[in-house]
Design an enzyme around this catalytic site. Structure first.
Site, mmCIF file in Angstrom:
data_model
loop_
_atom_site.group_PDB
_atom_site.id
_atom_site.type_symbol
_atom_site.label_atom_id
_atom_site.label_comp_id
_atom_site.label_asym_id
_atom_site.label_seq_id
_atom_site.Cartn_x
_atom_site.Cartn_y
_atom_site.Cartn_z
ATOM 1 N N SER A 55 -7.973 3.739 -0.062
ATOM 2 C CA SER A 55 -7.290 2.887 -1.033
ATOM 3 C C SER A 55 -7.123 3.629 -2.358
ATOM 4 C CB SER A 55 -8.119 1.627 -1.238
ATOM 5 O OG SER A 55 -7.456 0.818 -2.154
ATOM 6 N N GLY A 56 -5.894 3.650 -2.843
ATOM 7 C CA GLY A 56 -5.621 4.306 -4.116
ATOM 8 C C GLY A 56 -5.281 5.770 -3.974
ATOM 9 N N THR A 112 1.188 4.168 -0.422
ATOM 10 C CA THR A 112 2.376 3.353 -0.640
ATOM 11 C C THR A 112 3.393 4.122 -1.469
ATOM 12 O OG1 THR A 112 0.961 1.443 -0.548
ATOM 13 C CG2 THR A 112 3.134 1.104 -1.445
ATOM 14 N N ASN A 117 -7.707 0.228 -6.795
ATOM 15 C CA ASN A 117 -6.279 0.459 -6.990
ATOM 16 C C ASN A 117 -5.675 -0.796 -7.613
ATOM 17 O OD1 ASN A 117 -3.579 0.976 -6.788
ATOM 18 N ND2 ASN A 117 -3.572 1.373 -4.585
ATOM 19 N N SER A 136 -2.407 -2.229 -1.434
ATOM 20 C CA SER A 136 -1.766 -2.969 -0.340
ATOM 21 C C SER A 136 -2.873 -3.633 0.454
ATOM 22 C CB SER A 136 -0.996 -2.028 0.573
ATOM 23 O OG SER A 136 -0.339 -1.056 -0.171
ATOM 24 N N GLY A 150 -6.501 3.318 4.968
ATOM 25 C CA GLY A 150 -7.254 4.452 5.507
ATOM 26 C C GLY A 150 -8.668 4.024 5.862
ATOM 27 N N GLU A 203 -12.349 3.102 5.736
ATOM 28 C CA GLU A 203 -13.066 2.464 4.634
ATOM 29 C C GLU A 203 -14.559 2.509 4.886
ATOM 30 O OE1 GLU A 203 -11.465 -1.433 3.821
ATOM 31 O OE2 GLU A 203 -9.660 -0.578 2.921
HETATM 32 N N1 LIG Z 1 2.798 10.839 -6.229
HETATM 33 C C1 LIG Z 1 2.301 10.112 -7.214
HETATM 34 N N2 LIG Z 1 2.660 10.358 -8.477
HETATM 35 C C2 LIG Z 1 2.163 9.616 -9.481
HETATM 36 N N3 LIG Z 1 1.288 8.611 -9.340
HETATM 37 C C3 LIG Z 1 0.882 8.317 -8.088
HETATM 38 C C4 LIG Z 1 1.391 9.029 -6.971
HETATM 39 N N4 LIG Z 1 0.817 8.508 -5.876
HETATM 40 C C5 LIG Z 1 0.010 7.496 -6.304
HETATM 41 N N5 LIG Z 1 0.070 7.372 -7.627
HETATM 42 C C6 LIG Z 1 -0.683 6.395 -8.462
HETATM 43 O O1 LIG Z 1 -1.760 5.895 -7.737
HETATM 44 C C7 LIG Z 1 -1.710 4.492 -7.593
HETATM 45 C C8 LIG Z 1 -2.177 4.065 -6.225
HETATM 46 O O2 LIG Z 1 -1.282 4.497 -5.254
HETATM 47 P P1 LIG Z 1 -0.919 3.626 -3.972
HETATM 48 O O3 LIG Z 1 -0.725 2.219 -4.333
HETATM 49 O O4 LIG Z 1 0.181 4.321 -3.294
HETATM 50 O O5 LIG Z 1 -2.237 3.771 -3.184
HETATM 51 P P2 LIG Z 1 -2.483 3.346 -1.674
HETATM 52 O O6 LIG Z 1 -2.942 4.549 -0.982
HETATM 53 O O7 LIG Z 1 -1.290 2.674 -1.141
HETATM 54 O O8 LIG Z 1 -3.673 2.355 -1.846
HETATM 55 P P3 LIG Z 1 -4.002 1.047 -1.008
HETATM 56 O O9 LIG Z 1 -4.579 1.481 0.278
HETATM 57 O O10 LIG Z 1 -4.968 0.345 -1.867
HETATM 58 O O11 LIG Z 1 -2.722 0.327 -0.858
HETATM 59 C C9 LIG Z 1 -0.272 4.136 -7.831
HETATM 60 O O12 LIG Z 1 -0.157 2.854 -8.353
HETATM 61 C C10 LIG Z 1 0.157 5.210 -8.816
HETATM 62 O O13 LIG Z 1 -0.194 4.823 -10.091
HETATM 63 MG MG LIG Z 2 -0.828 0.843 -0.617
#
Ligand SMILES: Nc1ncnc2c1ncn2[C@@H]1O[C@H](COP(=O)(O)OP(=O)(O)OP(=O)(O)O)[C@@H](O)[C@H]1O
Ligand SMILES: [Mg+2]
Length: 1107
Positions: free
Chosen positions: A110-111, A115, A160, A164, A390, A392
């Protein structure tokens, strides 16, 4: 200008190594160091072969611009530095050009940026695929599905801010040209427990906050919501606001996205109504109430909220209230109703809220699918994007983590299978011998979880369905019995357990050794969450709702479809959907993005090695590199390989004429690379060790330096030579120009000197000639002068002589004349003096008078009596004569003029004369009347049939017939009347009908009064006591006052032999019945323009305002 094609490679300007496969030596430390080094230099992407590792930068980097998209478009994967766009481009091109369905698997905790990565992939594909109105609409809908799903499925967590809380797999469908046609989204396991309770520092799903912050007052009123978050039990308060997130603006974005995706207005409204209902459900509270049988029953504390929910959703309040207090169980056709205690009522409420929300979410996904599904039936190519939670590992891991980790095990499984398969396929394709690769296969762990007979999920289901008391503990006991011997299962409960002394393993837990690490699961809640129970009374209440959306979310509530079979458990549902997903993925070409989170603080620039190390381990990245390197670490097609290293061998530099493979063979032989280090495939060279590649790279770098020196040398030589040649050429040109200039200057000097000398000589010559000519001329002039003098002297002498002679002759004549005159005068003196003066005087006078008359005859003025011209007087002594003559002439021409008049004209002039005597210099109106001919009968009574009766009534001759304004004695207003004057009478008649209104014999008229001003008012005074005077004197206004007064005067005079008294004064008295009223004329009232107005002020005064 076309962009110059520059052949580059991933190996150029590398920070660390761009591809982990090339890492030497390969271990965890070097792996992390390489990642860190690259991260510190803003290189967040690194490859493992074709897998992309992405480290979340937690700040926006300028690497996603349209220019970057262009850079990566249509370039080979290893040509530029690692980037998510390179992977997207590779996947898209292989889909479009080679007809291979693709899937992009994005994993990470997460984070870590999954996404964001999935959105980057989608936006890249959208940017490079076809364009056009229809295609753009499809793209827009696909992209806009994200904000909607994120609003309902994402929430702020401690890890995060936009986490998601569901798994998402999206198939994007393309036609044969590579244009997008539509898509299908699948969602996995929404974390619905969040709806009713959030851990500390976390929030509920975004949509609740967005709705309360962003909805208009009107919408809130409609949904009976209040803006204040603290009003709702389901919204934890400690982190309701998220930094940098504008919920209100996001609400507008979501509404807009819903519209673009194709939600009708009423659908969007229904969705918000359900959201509102969920929020309000949380505010329903229960209190215990004792019953007769001693049991506690729950009652709703405040029914207001319930009432509002029922109004919003169209549910019968009593039905819902009952569903919160009773539970009906059907067994063997029998219905048994039991009451719920307070705890059960809360459980029921929360279950309803969770179900309502999660079903709404699934409905949303289906609704979006309906909008974005491909419209055509043509064969489609598919690109799947999987953004799933991913691995956890928390402190407290429960059912959800178990399920999630199971999913990750399956993904790892498919990763291993597909990577190895691909590797193997490539070896076969390239004709290289396959050597077995040792790696850990996690199939055994998958089996532990999903085996149909003794897998953990199967046992959990069995436990849930078993009659009798079922608890989490009984489930754990069962697990301990069945799985005790499994290598990857750990527990302390069974007596024979290997972990009896392991204190890190509490009794209420079991531990699984996942491929990515050991995870300890708390067994509490497993059974309940797997059951996912919603009391039937509640689902039936929901089905009865008037709200169509809610009704459709609870089909099992329909009593007609009552099904005693239990619905599938959450675990088995998930297992089934994972199986479908795996099947789907297996048919596609996989592309991996492994997301890594560099720190726990959501902060940029921080790289926590421990945290990264943990992720690398459970993502199995080292494993990944090893698999990739199992055979050969590096491979490259022959052409780019030869192109890159051809400078290392004389035969291949600068050009190799033969096939690329032969060139590479020659090259490798020349460099004496040991044969076991490489293998020749059909189209690629395979290099076993990264070391060899780096050796090649080093040699290349050195050679490039030599080549650079060589190029520099040649370039410098060329530059100096060209510079010298240029200088020489310039010198010649300058010299030529200078010589020309010097010669030109010298020539100019010689020329001007010559001219000076020439002019001196010419001047000297000319002066000489001039001198001679002057001398000659002077001689000629002297002769002439002498001759002239001589002739002059001669002439003067002759003249003198002639003058003398003439004088003498004249003197004789004069003396003679004098003498004669003297003689005559002496003789006539006596006659002369006595008579001549008088005679001359008379004669002269006569002549002058004669001349005067003769001249006057010609200068006579015209015969018009008004002509004032008269010729000027010629002599003063004729002054009186001249004046007399003028008078006589005037009288004479007046007589002449008068003689022309007829008798009638004479009469008129008499009248005019009379008028002049009466009014001239007395009444200001007079001058304007002089020019008007007096007509008398303005109204032609004889001719107008309307007045026939009037005409018949009058026998006498009519002198005046005219319409006048008769002023009303009482108020000063006027009415039109016909004014008739005959020889003996004065009559007034109605203008319309011609009926006679008054008749006054002229003898009774005593006086006429009027003002001295320019108005037409006049009063006719009547004899006191006469019959006509009963009403009083008349007051009229007329445009022809002068004429009328004159005629009245004349007629009275001729008929009565008396002079009518005419009074001209600006103030006079009139007799109205008994009153004597003063008529007063005042000047200067401009109110009514040029029309005089008349107003009765009081019974003594009538005011006439004259302009
Ligand atoms: N390529 C990137 N460039 C800039 N900031 C990023 C990038 N990827 C992620 N981030 C930052 O990290 C934060 C978390 O990313 P994201 O929501 O994609 O995480 P996730 O892997 O989908 O987490 P979760 O499993 O909780 O959904 C985003 O809100 C953004 O601020
Ligand atoms: Mg996500």
């Amino acid at each position: 200008m076309a962009k110059m094609e520059v052949k580059t490679s991933l190996l150029d300007n590398m920070i660390g190594v761009g591809d982990m496969v090339l890492l030497e030596p390969l271990n965890e430390e070097t792996f992390i160091n390489n990642l860190k080094k690259r991260f510190d230099h803003n290189e967040i992407y690194t490859y493992i072969g074709s897998v992309v590792i992405s480290v979340n930068p937690y700040r926006s980097l300028p690497i996603y611009s349209p220019e970057k998209v262009e850079d990566y478009r249509n370039r080979n994967f290893y040509e530029l530095s690692p980037h998510i766009f390179a992977l997207s481009d590779e996947a898209y091109r292989s889909l479009r050009d080679q007809d291979k369905d693709q899937c992009i698997l994005i994993t990470g905790e997460s984070g870590a940026g999954k996404t964001e990565a999935s959105k980057l992939v989608m936006s890249y594909v959208a940017a490079v695929c076809g364009k056009g109105a229809e295609v753009n609409q499809v793209k827009e809908q696909l992209l806009q599905s994200n904000p909607v799903l994120e609003a309902f499925g994402n929430a702020k967590t401690v890890r995060n801010d936009n986490s998601s809380r569901f798994g998402k797999y999206m198939d994007i469908e393309f036609d044969f040209k590579g244009d997008p046609l539509g898509g299908v989204i699948s969602n996995y396991l929404l974390e619905k427990s969040r709806v009713v309770k959030q851990p500390r520092g976390e929030r509920n799903f975004h949509v609740f906050y967005q709705l309360l912050s962003g909805a208009s007052e009107e919408l809130l009123n409609k949904l009976t919501l209040e803006r204040d978050f603290s009003r709702y039990n389901y919204l934890s308060l400690d982190s309701a606001k998220v930094n940098g997130v504008d919920d209100a603006a996001n609400f507008r974005t979501v509404r807009n996205a819903m519209q673009i995706v194709g939600f009708m207005d009423h659908e969007a409204e229904s969705v918000l109504e359900v959201v509102a209902a969920v929020l309000k459900l949380g505010n329903i509270e229960f209190k215990p109430e004792s019953r007769v049988n001693g049991l506690d029953e729950s009652k709703i504390k405040d029914k207001n909220e319930l009432k509002e929910i029922c109004e919003l959703t169209g549910i019968d309040q009593s039905v819902l209230e009952r569903a919160f207090s009773f539970r009906t169980v059907e067994a063997k056709q029998e219905k048994v109703s039991t009451t719920l205690n307070v705890a059960q009522a809360y459980y029921a409420r929360d279950a309803l809220a969770k179900n309502l929300y999660s079903r709404l979410f699934s409905w949303l996904v289906n609704r979006i699918n309906e909008s974005i599904k491909a419209q055509t039936k043509v064969r489609k190519k598919v690109m799947g994007v999987l953004d799933i939670y991913g691995f956890e590992i928390f402190e407290d891991n429960s059912f959800e983590q178990f399920i999630i980790n199971y999913c990750n095990e399956k993904l790892q499984q498919i990763f291993i299978e597909l990577t190895l398969k691909e590797e193997q396929e490539e070896y076969v394709r390239e004709g290289i011998e396959w050597t077995h690769i040792d790696y850990f296969n996690n199939a055994i762990i998958c089996d532990l979880i999903e085996n149909n007979t003794n897998g953990i999920l199967a046992m959990l289901d069995e436990e849930c369905l078993r009659p009798g008391t079922v608890t989490d503990e009984t489930f754990l006991e069962k697990l301990n019995q069945v799985c005790a011997t499994h290598q990857h299962f750990e527990s302390r409960m069974s007596k024979s357990s290997r972990f009896l002394n392991d204190t890190s393993l509490p009794h209420s837990c079991f531990r699984i050794q996942h491929y990515a690490g050991k995870v300890l699961y708390q067994v509490e809640g497993f059974v309940d969450k797997n059951n996912d129970l919603l009391y039937r009374d509640l689902s039936q209440a929901m089905w009865k709702a008037g709200h169509t959306l809610i009704k459709s979310l609870f089909p099992e509530g329909n009593p007609a479809k009552i099904n005693l079979k239990r619905p599938p458990t959450a675990g088995s549902q998930f297992k089934a959907s994972v199986a479908t997903l795996m099947k789907n993925l297996q048919t596609k070409n996989p592309n991996y993005i492994r997301c890594i989170k560099p720190n726990d603080k959501k902060a940029a620039h921080i790289f926590s090695e421990a945290l990264v190390c943990h992720q690398i381990r459970y993502l199995g990245l080292l494993e990944n590199v090893r698999v990739r390197r199992a055979g050969y670490a590096f491979r490259q097609a022959y052409e780019p390989c030869l192109e890159r290293y051809k400078m290392l061998c004389k035969q291949t530099w600068p050009h190799w004429k033969g096939p690329a493979r032969a060139g590479v063979e020659v090259l490798f032989n020349e460099l004496e690379i040991p044969v076991e280090e490489y293998s020749f495939g059909r189209s690629k060279i395979f290099i076993r060790n990264p070391r060899t590649l780096f050796k090649l790279e080093d040699l290349r770098k050195q050679r490039l330096e030599d080549l650079a020196t060589l190029i520099q040398k040649i370039y410098r030589g060329w530059k100096c030579r060209t510079h010298f040649l240029l200088m020489r050429k310039s010198q010649i040109v300058i010299a030529a120009w200078y010589r020309r200039y010097a010669q030109q200057k010298r020539y100019q000097q010689i020329k001007s000197s010559t001219l000076v000398i020439q002019s001196y000589i010419r001047g000297w010559k000319a002066r000489k000639i001039l001198r001679e000519l002057k001398h000659r001329k002077r001689c000629e002039e002297a002769v002439t002068t002498i001759a002239a003098y001589w002739h002059g002297t001669q002439a003067r002498r002759e003249l003198k002589r002639l003058k003398e002679e003439a004088r003498r002759k004249h003197a004789v004549a004069v003396i003679w004349a004098y003498w004669l005159g003297l003689k005559v005068r002496r003789e006539y003196r006596k006659f002369f003096r006595a008579n001549a003066g008088k005679k001359i005087y008379e004669f002269t006078l006569q002549r002058i008078v004669q001349k005067y008359f003769l001249e006057m005859k010609n200068k006579m003025p015209s015969l018009s009596p008004i002509d004032k011209n008269w010729p000027p007087r010629p002599y003063l002594f004729l002054d009186s004569t001249h004046k007399e003559l003028k008078r006589i002439f005037h009288l004479w021409r007046c007589k002449k003029y008068r003689d022309q008049f007829t008798d009638q004209q004479k009469l008129i002039y008499e009248e005019k004369l009379e008028a002049s005597e009466l009014f001239k210099d007395k009444k200001a109106l007079y001058p304007s009347s002089v020019g008007q001919p007096f007509q008398g009968a303005y109204l032609e009574i004889n001719k107008n049939p309307k007045y026939k009766k009037l005409k018949d009534a009058i026998e006498e001759k009519i002198i005046i017939a005219e319409v006048v304004n008769k002023i009303n004695r009482a108020n000063g207003k006027s009415t039109s009347r016909i004014f008739l004057l005959t020889n003996n009478n004065l009559l007034l008649a109605d203008q319309k009908s011609g009926q006679i209104k008054s008749e006054v014999p002229l003898v009774d008229v005593t006086k006429v009064s009027m003002s001295s001003q320019n108005d037409g008012f006049f009063a006719v005074h009547l004899k006191e006591g006469s019959e006509a005077a009963s009403k009083g004197d008349f007051l009229f206004s007329s445009d022809h006052l002068i004429e009328m007064a004159t005629k009245l005067y004349r007629t009275t005079l001729s008929q009565t032999k008396q002079k009518l008294n005419i009074e001209i004064s600006d103030e006079f008295l009139v007799q109205f019945r008994q009153d004597k009223v003063c008529v007063k004329f005042i000047q200067g009232n401009q109110k009514n323009g040029s029309v005089p107005t008349c107003k009765r002020k009081n019974n003594r005064l009538l005011e006439v305002a004259v302009p």
